[in-house]
Design a protein around this motif. Structure first.
Motif, mmCIF file in Angstrom:
data_model
loop_
_atom_site.group_PDB
_atom_site.id
_atom_site.type_symbol
_atom_site.label_atom_id
_atom_site.label_comp_id
_atom_site.label_asym_id
_atom_site.label_seq_id
_atom_site.Cartn_x
_atom_site.Cartn_y
_atom_site.Cartn_z
ATOM 1 N N LEU A 145 0.760 -1.210 0.015
ATOM 2 C CA LEU A 145 -0.115 0.073 -0.103
ATOM 3 C C LEU A 145 0.858 1.269 -0.011
ATOM 4 O O LEU A 145 0.516 2.141 -0.726
ATOM 5 C CB LEU A 145 -0.788 0.029 1.193
ATOM 6 N N ALA A 146 1.921 1.291 0.914
ATOM 7 C CA ALA A 146 2.845 2.619 0.765
ATOM 8 C C ALA A 146 3.438 2.656 -0.714
ATOM 9 O O ALA A 146 3.498 4.110 -1.149
ATOM 10 C CB ALA A 146 3.993 2.133 1.752
ATOM 11 N N LEU A 147 3.953 1.659 -1.228
ATOM 12 C CA LEU A 147 4.165 1.547 -2.658
ATOM 13 C C LEU A 147 3.163 2.236 -3.599
ATOM 14 O O LEU A 147 3.450 2.929 -4.553
ATOM 15 C CB LEU A 147 4.996 0.256 -3.049
ATOM 16 N N VAL A 148 1.950 1.674 -3.488
ATOM 17 C CA VAL A 148 0.918 2.168 -4.366
ATOM 18 C C VAL A 148 0.779 3.788 -4.182
ATOM 19 O O VAL A 148 0.523 4.535 -5.033
ATOM 20 C CB VAL A 148 -0.366 1.377 -4.043
ATOM 21 N N ILE A 149 0.462 4.093 -2.731
ATOM 22 C CA ILE A 149 0.598 5.523 -2.400
ATOM 23 C C ILE A 149 1.500 6.354 -3.069
ATOM 24 O O ILE A 149 1.184 7.503 -3.418
ATOM 25 C CB ILE A 149 0.183 5.858 -0.926
ATOM 26 N N ALA A 150 2.871 5.847 -3.005
ATOM 27 C CA ALA A 150 4.024 6.726 -3.676
ATOM 28 C C ALA A 150 3.646 6.780 -5.010
ATOM 29 O O ALA A 150 4.063 7.773 -5.390
ATOM 30 C CB ALA A 150 5.127 5.920 -3.167
ATOM 31 N N SER A 151 3.539 5.482 -5.726
ATOM 32 C CA SER A 151 3.228 5.565 -7.062
ATOM 33 C C SER A 151 2.201 6.619 -7.558
ATOM 34 O O SER A 151 2.310 7.619 -8.371
ATOM 35 C CB SER A 151 2.849 4.494 -7.635
ATOM 36 N N TRP A 152 1.295 6.694 -6.748
ATOM 37 C CA TRP A 152 -0.072 7.837 -6.808
ATOM 38 C C TRP A 152 0.351 9.214 -6.977
ATOM 39 O O TRP A 152 0.317 10.283 -7.679
ATOM 40 C CB TRP A 152 -1.167 7.591 -5.949
ATOM 41 N N ALA A 153 1.235 9.328 -5.709
ATOM 42 C CA ALA A 153 1.698 10.713 -5.237
ATOM 43 C C ALA A 153 2.627 11.379 -6.394
ATOM 44 O O ALA A 153 2.722 12.569 -6.656
ATOM 45 C CB ALA A 153 2.264 10.874 -4.037
ATOM 46 N N LEU A 154 3.620 10.356 -6.633
ATOM 47 C CA LEU A 154 4.694 10.792 -7.769
ATOM 48 C C LEU A 154 4.378 10.580 -9.369
ATOM 49 O O LEU A 154 4.843 11.059 -10.078
ATOM 50 C CB LEU A 154 5.692 9.962 -7.527
ATOM 51 N N ARG A 155 2.925 10.504 -9.479
ATOM 52 C CA ARG A 155 2.558 10.398 -10.957
ATOM 53 C C ARG A 155 2.893 11.374 -11.718
ATOM 54 O O ARG A 155 2.538 12.613 -11.178
ATOM 55 C CB ARG A 155 1.254 9.793 -11.051
ATOM 56 N N PRO A 156 3.049 11.482 -13.173
ATOM 57 C CA PRO A 156 3.260 12.542 -13.950
ATOM 58 C C PRO A 156 2.159 13.340 -14.182
ATOM 59 O O PRO A 156 1.156 12.626 -14.070
ATOM 60 C CB PRO A 156 3.983 12.527 -15.112
ATOM 61 N N PRO A 157 2.281 14.610 -14.552
ATOM 62 C CA PRO A 157 0.894 15.444 -14.736
ATOM 63 C C PRO A 157 -0.002 14.718 -15.692
ATOM 64 O O PRO A 157 -1.230 14.907 -15.875
ATOM 65 C CB PRO A 157 1.320 16.712 -15.015
#
Length: 127
Positions: free
Chosen positions: A108-120
């Protein structure tokens, strides 16, 4: 290294180890792998739930890694959030130890990080 480039690299790393790792789990759930069947039985879920979860996991990965479709990506990230928090809760309520409860929370932490870091280009923009 520029901040934007580093953010893109971190996005892809967290996406590969988080959401994209659901390819393996999705396939094992759909094919009713021995470990997945054992876990479903131990948690008290019918085996057909594994098929449903497996298909959703695979579709979620496709939605996140393909270009465009930002609304679909939001739904996929939300689905991964519900899947992983549900898995952690299921292990907790069934009396499993902390390691089995924590495993989905790490993803879940990786999924949240992926979501937060996604490009515009992968974000749903406000109108």
């Amino acid at each position: 290294m520029k901040s934007g480039k580093m953010k893109t690299i971190l996005y892809w790393i967290t996406t590969l180890f988080g959401p994209a790792s659901f390819v393996i789990g999705g396939f094992l759930f759909v094919s009713h792998g021995d470990q997945q069947v054992a876990v479903m039985n131990q948690l008290g879920y019918p085996i057909y739930i594994a098929t449903i979860l497996g298909v959703w996991k695979l579709l979620g990965v496709i939605a996140i890694v393909i270009p465009r479709f930002p609304r679909l990506k939001e739904w996929a990230y939300a689905g991964f959030f519900f899947d992983l928090t549900g898995a952690a809760a299921s292990h907790a309520f069934s009396g499993d130890g902390i390691s089995l409860i924590a495993q989905p929370l790490v993803f879940l932490a990786l999924v949240i990080a992926s979501w937060a870091l996604r490009p515009p280009s992968r974000k749903l923009m406000a109108r």
